[in-house]
Design a protein around this motif. Structure first.
Motif, PDB file in Angstrom:
ATOM      1  N   ASP A 197      31.831  48.555  35.143  1.00 36.50           N
ATOM      2  CA  ASP A 197      33.033  49.381  35.237  1.00 36.50           C
ATOM      3  C   ASP A 197      33.295  49.761  36.686  1.00 36.50           C
ATOM      4  OD1 ASP A 197      33.569  49.806  32.319  1.00 36.50           O
ATOM      5  OD2 ASP A 197      31.561  50.690  32.413  1.00 36.50           O
ATOM      6  N   PRO A 198      34.561  49.970  37.033  1.00 32.50           N
ATOM      7  CA  PRO A 198      34.874  50.424  38.396  1.00 32.50           C
ATOM      8  C   PRO A 198      34.397  51.849  38.604  1.00 32.50           C
ATOM      9  CG  PRO A 198      36.828  50.506  37.024  1.00 32.50           C
ATOM     10  CD  PRO A 198      35.766  49.860  36.195  1.00 32.50           C
ATOM     11  N   GLU A 199      34.108  52.175  39.832  1.00 35.39           N
ATOM     12  CA  GLU A 199      33.752  53.566  40.151  1.00 35.39           C
ATOM     13  C   GLU A 199      34.535  54.104  41.344  1.00 35.39           C
ATOM     14  OE1 GLU A 199      30.287  53.329  43.448  1.00 35.39           O
ATOM     15  OE2 GLU A 199      29.796  54.258  41.550  1.00 35.39           O
ATOM     16  N   GLY A 200      35.245  53.211  42.037  1.00 34.49           N
ATOM     17  CA  GLY A 200      36.031  53.621  43.194  1.00 34.49           C
ATOM     18  C   GLY A 200      35.647  52.842  44.426  1.00 34.49           C
ATOM     19  N   ASN A 201      36.620  52.602  45.305  1.00 32.77           N
ATOM     20  CA  ASN A 201      36.442  51.908  46.585  1.00 32.77           C
ATOM     21  C   ASN A 201      36.263  50.402  46.447  1.00 32.77           C
ATOM     22  OD1 ASN A 201      36.625  54.295  48.201  1.00 32.77           O
ATOM     23  ND2 ASN A 201      34.542  54.811  47.563  1.00 32.77           N
ATOM     24  N   GLU A 202      36.589  49.858  45.275  1.00 33.16           N
ATOM     25  CA  GLU A 202      36.570  48.413  45.124  1.00 33.16           C
ATOM     26  C   GLU A 202      37.879  47.806  45.635  1.00 33.16           C
ATOM     27  OE1 GLU A 202      34.052  50.156  41.756  1.00 33.16           O
ATOM     28  OE2 GLU A 202      36.174  50.384  42.283  1.00 33.16           O
ATOM     29  N   SER A 203      37.811  46.545  46.032  1.00 32.36           N
ATOM     30  CA  SER A 203      38.992  45.845  46.529  1.00 32.36           C
ATOM     31  C   SER A 203      39.917  45.473  45.370  1.00 32.36           C
ATOM     32  CB  SER A 203      38.586  44.580  47.271  1.00 32.36           C
ATOM     33  OG  SER A 203      37.814  44.898  48.417  1.00 32.36           O
TER      34      SER A 203
ATOM     35  N   VAL B 212      40.807  43.425  40.155  1.00 32.81           N
ATOM     36  CA  VAL B 212      39.861  44.329  40.804  1.00 32.81           C
ATOM     37  C   VAL B 212      38.519  43.616  40.918  1.00 32.81           C
ATOM     38  CG1 VAL B 212      38.609  46.510  40.653  1.00 32.81           C
ATOM     39  CG2 VAL B 212      41.016  46.419  39.993  1.00 32.81           C
ATOM     40  N   GLU B 213      37.955  43.624  42.127  1.00 31.53           N
ATOM     41  CA  GLU B 213      36.694  42.922  42.389  1.00 31.53           C
ATOM     42  C   GLU B 213      35.510  43.808  42.006  1.00 31.53           C
ATOM     43  OE1 GLU B 213      34.187  40.935  46.117  1.00 31.53           O
ATOM     44  OE2 GLU B 213      36.242  41.652  46.419  1.00 31.53           O
ATOM     45  N   LEU B 214      34.662  43.307  41.121  1.00 36.00           N
ATOM     46  CA  LEU B 214      33.455  44.015  40.692  1.00 36.00           C
ATOM     47  C   LEU B 214      32.286  43.036  40.679  1.00 36.00           C
ATOM     48  CD1 LEU B 214      34.903  45.935  37.586  1.00 36.00           C
ATOM     49  CD2 LEU B 214      34.550  46.877  39.875  1.00 36.00           C
ATOM     50  N   LEU B 215      31.271  43.291  41.469  1.00 36.36           N
ATOM     51  CA  LEU B 215      30.051  42.479  41.511  1.00 36.36           C
ATOM     52  C   LEU B 215      30.344  40.980  41.645  1.00 36.36           C
ATOM     53  CD1 LEU B 215      27.617  44.176  38.956  1.00 36.36           C
ATOM     54  CD2 LEU B 215      27.665  44.363  41.444  1.00 36.36           C
ATOM     55  N   GLY B 216      31.197  40.646  42.582  1.00 34.18           N
ATOM     56  CA  GLY B 216      31.437  39.253  42.905  1.00 34.18           C
ATOM     57  C   GLY B 216      32.424  38.539  42.017  1.00 34.18           C
ATOM     58  N   LYS B 217      33.080  39.263  41.131  1.00 32.01           N
ATOM     59  CA  LYS B 217      34.051  38.651  40.219  1.00 32.01           C
ATOM     60  C   LYS B 217      35.329  39.472  40.198  1.00 32.01           C
ATOM     61  CE  LYS B 217      34.606  37.411  35.304  1.00 32.01           C
ATOM     62  NZ  LYS B 217      33.951  37.402  33.972  1.00 32.01           N
ATOM     63  N   ASN B 218      36.467  38.808  40.174  1.00 31.01           N
ATOM     64  CA  ASN B 218      37.754  39.493  40.082  1.00 31.01           C
ATOM     65  C   ASN B 218      38.165  39.606  38.615  1.00 31.01           C
ATOM     66  OD1 ASN B 218      37.687  39.471  42.832  1.00 31.01           O
ATOM     67  ND2 ASN B 218      39.666  38.487  43.118  1.00 31.01           N
ATOM     68  N   TYR B 219      38.337  40.852  38.158  1.00 27.96           N
ATOM     69  CA  TYR B 219      38.698  41.112  36.773  1.00 27.96           C
ATOM     70  C   TYR B 219      40.188  41.438  36.666  1.00 27.96           C
ATOM     71  CZ  TYR B 219      33.713  41.399  35.624  1.00 27.96           C
ATOM     72  OH  TYR B 219      32.382  41.121  35.422  1.00 27.96           O
ATOM     73  N   PRO B 220      40.861  40.942  35.607  1.00 30.87           N
ATOM     74  CA  PRO B 220      42.284  41.244  35.422  1.00 30.87           C
ATOM     75  C   PRO B 220      42.524  42.741  35.277  1.00 30.87           C
ATOM     76  CG  PRO B 220      41.578  39.467  33.960  1.00 30.87           C
ATOM     77  CD  PRO B 220      40.339  40.054  34.562  1.00 30.87           C
TER      78      PRO B 220
END
Length: 870
Positions: A787-793, A835-843
């Motif tokens: 899950d996002p937590e903030g400051n992701e690209s 949104v980029e999370l752990l090396g993967k872009n999620y819709p």
């Protein structure tokens, strides 16, 4: 050979002693054997250049203090004087390893690092002084799967910043650093442009620039006392006379504690022994004919860089082996200590030397030519303290630098801008000196410094907790009862429950980059609040009492919202002159001319300083009192909150009698409270402010009264998830000194038509006239176990176009959600992003906020006969 060379060193170099010795003044000189005499800076002429009345006095001539003098003078400030008791670079600067890096795990400090490097690149051209700047890049080595995840996590936070950073595979790592043993290397985090600089030459170049622009650097001049004057100016006493200054800036390094003591301040700092080793020429290094990147072996906990044709490497020992110079804390820095070092203790770092020889095998044959063991200054959390100090007018600090070389340029610019413009140029609250308070004891400082030094290279997980020095004196009345029932978090010295345990739960602190042991329990707590009633300890809130003849005038000047009527509460924002969001507080008008202001725990003294300074500047007749320690706070929220509390009071709590945002003094189970009809959960709820000593009795009464309704505890993780579902903003995330309230979606709270000319009003009018460039949007994400937590690209069309500010899983709607800043043209509802999370872009999709309606909205719709679903 290296191991044998270590054994051949004189026994005194392998023992820990209290003796001191004086080698040459920089790592490069230590390596080359140059004479220190030609590097000694000659003192300026005090008779010709002495001033009795100045604008700013900077105390301390290390690279940070000299950088500040350079930036203030370059920006046009007249009468900038730096006082140094010994000579420039004395203390920690001269013996530093001089590492420079764009990388920082935090968000805001990346800006400081970036500015420093860009300044250092052009400083020689500007000043005519060589700085010895090498930029071969740097590689952080991942040799565990958790470390690879950390690198992916950091990459997701790097894309919306201007610096280059790459996650590279083993082949590329070996290409950049061919002398590595690749057996354990899984990946590398590569920053082109990183490197190292000569700290002595850097400081001399900054000094040349400072003088060029008109600053005076006077030394040797010891500051013997500081006296504050009634008008906010200072008398700086020295053996050469008294200087009157508009402000004082303490940049005194490990002497900073002594300067603070002169005015009754306890700066939480402790000197740490740090060692590094310099080798002779290594044939394999010399044969390369090019400089390899700086290497950081994070599992081995050391850095290694090329030094001429050999290596310089320095470890960070664990907290059991590292050493503090605690005698300096107790008795002060020894008289005359300046460019001296501690005797080395190689036994203490032998594990790291072995790790370095395994990772870089050519070290096994290397000869050591020098071991440097010097003092560096640590704050409890390893971050420096930068900015004005609460409770003392016009006293500023830039102290506690464990990494002063990379911070010096950026901090000099940041602090100069703040001093000249009256507000910080960007958000950097993690360095606020006011994050510490009276609870920060010497014992706590020492324990945390040990931990911070030893944890220099541990995996940096989200929601990290560190446990040394805890608990402090800041515990609520519920702590003893709750500590075994929950996972506690640390908030500005306070212990506060993050989430609660139930039988069968996987308990304890178990951090991870994906959903971990708290994920399901937090969902349980959210359901508790949404369907029944929950209780949360909110005692860490910062709490201020404002009273007096001019209290309304002061608050009308400070806040962009209107001042609430007696017995009512509202959400209000303090803005900076540039129209940025300095703070968000709840303002309760408890009785005529008397207010209770409440802010988050992390901004207690940050906000109080701003209020106090404006009260003094405007000569408002008010009494501002910090009542944070005196008052406890319990939050009661959920559909049965009214039913439970009504059992304990004769006061009518019905919606008609006690409406949303009403505040009232009453008794709950005979205990006096100020009850405010508000809840950050967005559900029916009250915050109950009471004497801290009554917390346990009040909590027990509420829990007992709520048994029939199934009452239970909930923590701050659930609170965060619930506020995000309601689309409530948080200061420090959706709004801060980088954002204006209009782009943050706070227009409802901004009253431009109120008569008072509140701080930032004119700037907001200009924002409206020019139009916004970006907008805060509300996103839902299609994720898996992260899950996002903030400051992701945030990505669009294969480009980074923004960043998230906070995020969570929505337990009510069963999806991930986040706030994010994106360009206005991409802010419409329905817009598809990633949104980029752990090396993967999620819709991700921009959706109408909120996902879940607040209780007051649902109630209002029900009264009107409309739908209250969601």
């Amino acid at each position: 050979m290296l191991r044998e060379a270590l054994r051949r060193l004189p026994p005194t170099l392998r023992r820990e002693t209290a003796c001191l010795f004086s080698p040459a003044p920089s790592a490069r000189l230590l390596a080359s054997g140059s004479s220190p005499e030609r590097w000694k800076e000659k003192p300026t002429s005090l008779e010709a250049r002495w001033k009795d009345v100045v604008n700013t006095v900077i105390i301390g001539g290390g690279c940070v203090g000299v950088s500040l003098a350079y930036h203030l003078a370059k920006a046009g400030m007249k009468d900038v004087v730096l006082l140094e008791k010994s000579e420039l670079t004395a203390g920690s600067t001269w013996h530093a390893a001089g590492l420079t890096t764009y990388f920082h795990p935090g968000i805001n400090l990346k800006k400081i690092h970036h500015y420093s490097i860009k300044l250092y690149e052009k400083l020689e051209e500007e000043t005519g002084q060589a700085v010895g700047f090498h930029q071969p890049g740097s590689i952080r080595i991942a040799s565990t799967p958790a470390r690879v995840d950390e690198f992916k996590y950091q990459m997701s936070r790097a894309g919306w910043h201007p610096t280059e950073q790459y996650l590279i595979g083993p082949e590329r790592v070996q290409e950049l650093f061919p002398l590595l043993n690749m057996e354990k290397v899984l990946a590398g985090l590569y920053n082109p442009g990183d490197g190292h600089i000569d700290p002595y030459l850097l400081t001399m170049a900054l000094a040349a620039g400072a003088r060029k622009y008109g600053a005076l650097l006077n030394y040797p001049v010891e500051v013997t006392n500081l006296k504050s004057r009634s008008d906010g100016t200072w008398e700086v006493e020295t053996p050469h006379g008294i200087i009157q200054a508009n402000r004082v800036v303490n940049t005194a390094g490990f002497w900073a504690r002594e300067i603070g003591k002169m005015i009754g301040l306890h700066h939480p700092l402790v000197p740490v022994h740090h060692q590094y080793v310099v080798t002779a020429t290594i044939p394999e290094v010399k044969a390369l004919k090019w400089e390899m990147p700086v290497l950081r072996d994070l599992e081995g906990s050391y850095y290694l860089r090329q030094e001429r044709d050999g290596f310089l490497f320095g470890p960070y020992e664990n907290q059991e082996k590292m050493k503090l110079q605690e005698s300096w804390v107790e008795h002060g820095v020894p008289q005359g200590f300046g460019k001296e070092l501690f005797e080395s203790d190689l036994d203490r770092i032998m594990d790291h030397i072995e790790a370095a020889m395994e990772m870089v095998p050519v070290l096994k044959q290397a000869e050591i030519i020098n071991v440097v063991a010097g003092p560096i200054t640590y704050s409890p959390d390893i971050l420096p303290m930068v900015g004005p100090h609460q409770s003392v007018r016009n006293y500023w600090v830039a102290i506690g630098f464990g990494y002063g070389i990379i911070h010096a340029g950026g901090i000099g610019k940041y602090l100069s801008d703040w001093i000249l413009n009256g507000e910080p140029p960007f958000d950097l609250i993690e360095l606020d000196p006011n994050r510490y308070g009276k609870w920060t004891t010497t014992q706590f400082t020492a324990a945390k410094a040990r931990e911070s030094y030893g944890f220099n290279n541990i995996v940096g997980y989200p929601k990290e907790e560190r446990f040394a020095g805890r608990p402090t004196e800041r515990v609520s009345g519920l702590y003893e009862d709750l500590k075994s029932k929950c996972s506690m978090g640390f908030h500005a010295g306070w212990e506060q429950p993050h989430w609660f345990y139930k039988p069968g739960d996987d308990i304890g602190y178990k951090p991870g980059f994906r959903r971990t042991n708290w994920f399901e329990p937090v969902g349980r707590e959210c359901k508790q609040v949404m369907e029944k009633v929950g209780v949360i300890d909110l005692t860490p809130f910062g709490k201020f009492s404002i009273r007096g003849r001019d209290s309304v005038k002061l608050l009308d000047h400070l806040f962009a919202n209107v001042i609430p009527k007696v017995s009512f509460t509202n959400i209000s924002h303090m803005l900076t002159p540039r129209g940025r969001v300095y703070a968000e507080l709840t303002v309760s008008h408890v009785k005529e001319g008397e207010f209770l202001l409440v802010t988050g725990s992390g901004s207690e003294l940050h906000d109080l300083r701003w209020i106090e300074e404006e009260a003094v500047r405007g000569q408002y007749k008010t009494e501002v009192t910090n009542v944070t320690e005196e008052l406890g706070v319990l939050g009661v929220a959920g559909p049965y909150a009214r039913k439970v509390l009504q059992k304990l009071t004769t006061e009518d709590l019905s919606d008609a009698a006690f409406s949303f945002l009403l505040s009232r003094s009453l008794k709950i189970s005979g205990i006096p409270v100020t009850a405010i009809r508000i809840s950050y959960t967005g559900e029916l709820g009250w915050e109950l402010y009471h004497r801290r000593k009554d917390s346990a009795a009040l909590y027990n009464a509420i829990m007992e009264a709520g048994q029939e309704e199934g009452i239970d505890n909930f923590g701050t993780y659930a609170l965060n998830a619930l506020r995000l579902e309601k689309a409530f903003r948080a200061w420090g995330a959706e709004m801060n000194c980088d954002t204006n309230p209009l782009e943050a979606g706070l227009k409802y709270f901004i009253k431009l038509n109120k008569p008072a000319d509140f701080i930032g009003k004119q700037a907001l009018k200009q924002f409206i006239e020019k139009g916004l460039q970006r907008q805060l949007v509300y996103l839902t994400l299609e994720t898996d176990n992260v899950d996002p937590e903030g400051n992701e690209s945030v990505w669009y069309n294969n480009k980074v176009i923004g960043n998230t500010t906070s995020g969570s899983y929505s337990y009510s709607t069963h999806q991930s959600l986040a706030f994010a800043y994106v360009p206005v043209e991409l802010s419409r509802v329905g817009q598809k992003l990633e949104v980029e999370l752990l090396g993967k872009n999620y819709p991700a999709t921009v959706v109408q906020e909120p996902l879940v309606m607040t209780e007051p909205t649902r109630t209002r719709l029900q009264k009107k006969g409309g739908s209250a679903k969601g």
